[in-house]
Design a protein around this motif. Sequence first.
Motif, PDB file in Angstrom:
ATOM      1  N   ALA A  67      -8.646 -54.972  81.877  1.00 39.61           N
ATOM      2  CA  ALA A  67      -7.424 -55.830  81.695  1.00 39.61           C
ATOM      3  C   ALA A  67      -6.923 -56.575  82.657  1.00 39.61           C
ATOM      4  O   ALA A  67      -6.504 -57.631  82.458  1.00 39.61           O
ATOM      5  CB  ALA A  67      -6.383 -54.464  81.759  1.00 39.61           C
ATOM      6  N   ASP A  68      -7.091 -56.366  83.989  1.00 38.48           N
ATOM      7  CA  ASP A  68      -6.878 -57.289  85.078  1.00 38.48           C
ATOM      8  C   ASP A  68      -7.658 -58.697  84.885  1.00 38.48           C
ATOM      9  O   ASP A  68      -7.146 -59.641  85.043  1.00 38.48           O
ATOM     10  CB  ASP A  68      -7.366 -56.647  86.384  1.00 38.48           C
ATOM     11  N   ALA A  69      -8.905 -58.693  84.670  1.00 33.46           N
ATOM     12  CA  ALA A  69      -9.755 -59.837  84.287  1.00 33.46           C
ATOM     13  C   ALA A  69      -9.292 -60.553  83.292  1.00 33.46           C
ATOM     14  O   ALA A  69      -9.083 -61.779  83.203  1.00 33.46           O
ATOM     15  CB  ALA A  69     -11.251 -59.364  84.201  1.00 33.46           C
ATOM     16  N   ILE A  70      -8.815 -59.862  82.156  1.00 32.61           N
ATOM     17  CA  ILE A  70      -8.092 -60.572  81.221  1.00 32.61           C
ATOM     18  C   ILE A  70      -6.641 -61.146  81.389  1.00 32.61           C
ATOM     19  O   ILE A  70      -6.833 -62.551  80.945  1.00 32.61           O
ATOM     20  CB  ILE A  70      -7.803 -59.615  79.826  1.00 32.61           C
ATOM     21  N   PHE A  71      -6.087 -60.654  82.128  1.00 32.13           N
ATOM     22  CA  PHE A  71      -4.725 -61.320  82.507  1.00 32.13           C
ATOM     23  C   PHE A  71      -4.901 -62.237  83.565  1.00 32.13           C
ATOM     24  O   PHE A  71      -4.057 -63.379  83.100  1.00 32.13           O
ATOM     25  CB  PHE A  71      -3.964 -60.032  83.260  1.00 32.13           C
ATOM     26  N   ARG A  72      -5.969 -62.337  84.086  1.00 29.50           N
ATOM     27  CA  ARG A  72      -6.468 -63.590  84.975  1.00 29.50           C
ATOM     28  C   ARG A  72      -7.160 -64.589  84.227  1.00 29.50           C
ATOM     29  O   ARG A  72      -7.420 -65.725  84.705  1.00 29.50           O
ATOM     30  CB  ARG A  72      -6.924 -63.119  86.208  1.00 29.50           C
ATOM     31  N   ASN A  73      -7.696 -64.513  82.992  1.00 29.29           N
ATOM     32  CA  ASN A  73      -8.190 -65.307  81.966  1.00 29.29           C
ATOM     33  C   ASN A  73      -9.258 -65.899  82.685  1.00 29.29           C
ATOM     34  O   ASN A  73      -9.690 -67.204  82.757  1.00 29.29           O
ATOM     35  CB  ASN A  73      -7.166 -66.525  81.677  1.00 29.29           C
ATOM     36  N   HIS A  74     -10.058 -64.999  83.250  1.00 29.61           N
ATOM     37  CA  HIS A  74     -11.231 -65.406  84.132  1.00 29.61           C
ATOM     38  C   HIS A  74     -12.717 -64.935  83.076  1.00 29.61           C
ATOM     39  O   HIS A  74     -12.896 -63.872  83.320  1.00 29.61           O
ATOM     40  CB  HIS A  74     -11.444 -64.739  85.282  1.00 29.61           C
ATOM     41  N   THR A  75     -13.185 -65.769  82.375  1.00 31.15           N
ATOM     42  CA  THR A  75     -14.384 -65.354  81.422  1.00 31.15           C
ATOM     43  C   THR A  75     -15.540 -64.441  82.006  1.00 31.15           C
ATOM     44  O   THR A  75     -15.807 -63.808  81.452  1.00 31.15           O
ATOM     45  CB  THR A  75     -14.900 -66.543  80.695  1.00 31.15           C
ATOM     46  N   GLN A  76     -15.904 -65.239  83.440  1.00 33.39           N
ATOM     47  CA  GLN A  76     -17.226 -64.501  83.745  1.00 33.39           C
ATOM     48  C   GLN A  76     -16.708 -63.101  84.270  1.00 33.39           C
ATOM     49  O   GLN A  76     -17.417 -62.257  84.104  1.00 33.39           O
ATOM     50  CB  GLN A  76     -17.777 -65.595  84.902  1.00 33.39           C
ATOM     51  N   ASP A  77     -15.592 -62.797  84.984  1.00 34.47           N
ATOM     52  CA  ASP A  77     -15.000 -61.667  85.392  1.00 34.47           C
ATOM     53  C   ASP A  77     -14.944 -60.628  84.373  1.00 34.47           C
ATOM     54  O   ASP A  77     -15.085 -59.702  84.217  1.00 34.47           O
ATOM     55  CB  ASP A  77     -13.925 -61.726  85.951  1.00 34.47           C
ATOM     56  N   ILE A  78     -14.339 -61.143  83.052  1.00 33.50           N
ATOM     57  CA  ILE A  78     -14.162 -60.425  82.006  1.00 33.50           C
ATOM     58  C   ILE A  78     -15.544 -59.808  81.376  1.00 33.50           C
ATOM     59  O   ILE A  78     -15.694 -58.671  81.124  1.00 33.50           O
ATOM     60  CB  ILE A  78     -13.372 -61.052  80.945  1.00 33.50           C
ATOM     61  N   LYS A  79     -16.408 -60.641  81.504  1.00 34.20           N
ATOM     62  CA  LYS A  79     -17.627 -60.310  81.033  1.00 34.20           C
ATOM     63  C   LYS A  79     -18.547 -59.037  81.822  1.00 34.20           C
ATOM     64  O   LYS A  79     -19.058 -58.009  81.450  1.00 34.20           O
ATOM     65  CB  LYS A  79     -18.956 -61.484  80.728  1.00 34.20           C
ATOM     66  N   GLU A  80     -18.490 -59.206  82.951  1.00 34.45           N
ATOM     67  CA  GLU A  80     -18.834 -58.429  83.931  1.00 34.45           C
ATOM     68  C   GLU A  80     -17.983 -57.098  84.007  1.00 34.45           C
ATOM     69  O   GLU A  80     -18.861 -55.903  83.920  1.00 34.45           O
ATOM     70  CB  GLU A  80     -18.615 -58.889  85.528  1.00 34.45           C
ATOM     71  N   GLU A  81     -16.640 -57.032  83.681  1.00 34.43           N
ATOM     72  CA  GLU A  81     -15.844 -55.950  83.973  1.00 34.43           C
ATOM     73  C   GLU A  81     -16.249 -55.299  82.607  1.00 34.43           C
ATOM     74  O   GLU A  81     -16.397 -53.902  82.478  1.00 34.43           O
ATOM     75  CB  GLU A  81     -14.401 -56.297  84.073  1.00 34.43           C
TER      76      GLU A  81
END
Length: 275
Positions: A53-67
């Motif tokens: 959820a945090d990665a999505i809120f920060r709108n960081h594509t690579q972090d979303i994939k990793e998380e």
Amino acid sequence: MSDQRADMKLAGVQQLLSVMEALRDPVTGCPWDQKQTFESIVPHTIEEAYEVADAIFRNHTQDIKEELGDLLFQVVFYGQLAKENGDYQFDDIAQGMADKLIRRHPHVFGDAIGESSDEDLNAQWDAIKKQEKAARKHVPFDGILSDIPLGMAPLIRANKIQKTCAKVGFDWPSVEPVVEKIQEEIAEVINAHKTTPRNADHVEEEVGDLLFAVVNLSRHLNVNPEIALQQANQKFERRFSGMERLATERQIEFSTLPLLEQERLWQSVKSQEKE
């Protein structure tokens, strides 16, 4: 060719399952992974979900994939534990989810093809869930709140409870009585706080009632309370960090400032945001 493409797409999943199996090997596996149980990894699962959820809120594509990968690993871990117990495995989890989605979307996969309103689709979804629930009922009484997980985050669970009760008509008809209820709960919190001798359990109970009422207001305003609070947290963190930066630029130790001076820094940061 289609089967070959499917195998290629599954290659990553198969490798992840193999890695998980190796980590749990009783002889050559990782000592930490070897001693984990369903119960012991629950906190990690919850933490990973919040990190997604945090990665999505920060709108960081690579972090979303990793998380998302970290969260998928949790499901794979549960599947491996269940496989070792002889209960089921990852493929059964995936197949069960696919079957459920097909069963709950007859307008896509069944005879009821066609466009429907959100209200119709929600009613259809609830009716199918009710049928599933009746088929697996194991207790004499199973109310409408029985399927809401106890381990769900309290803020999300409060919203879920209220939405579920609203479906059977147990709800305020408009926003006004909800606001009145919040004002009533605030007064009860203050009264509990001022009561002598002070009863900490009573104060906690009244604060809980107040929070539940605020969730109710957010629901009536069509606001997701979890997202709203997340955004409020981020805004506060951003402004507080801004205060610290201002204090550093002015060569002032923030913690030594009186509250009035800290408030002035806060207002400065707010003004800068508006500009």
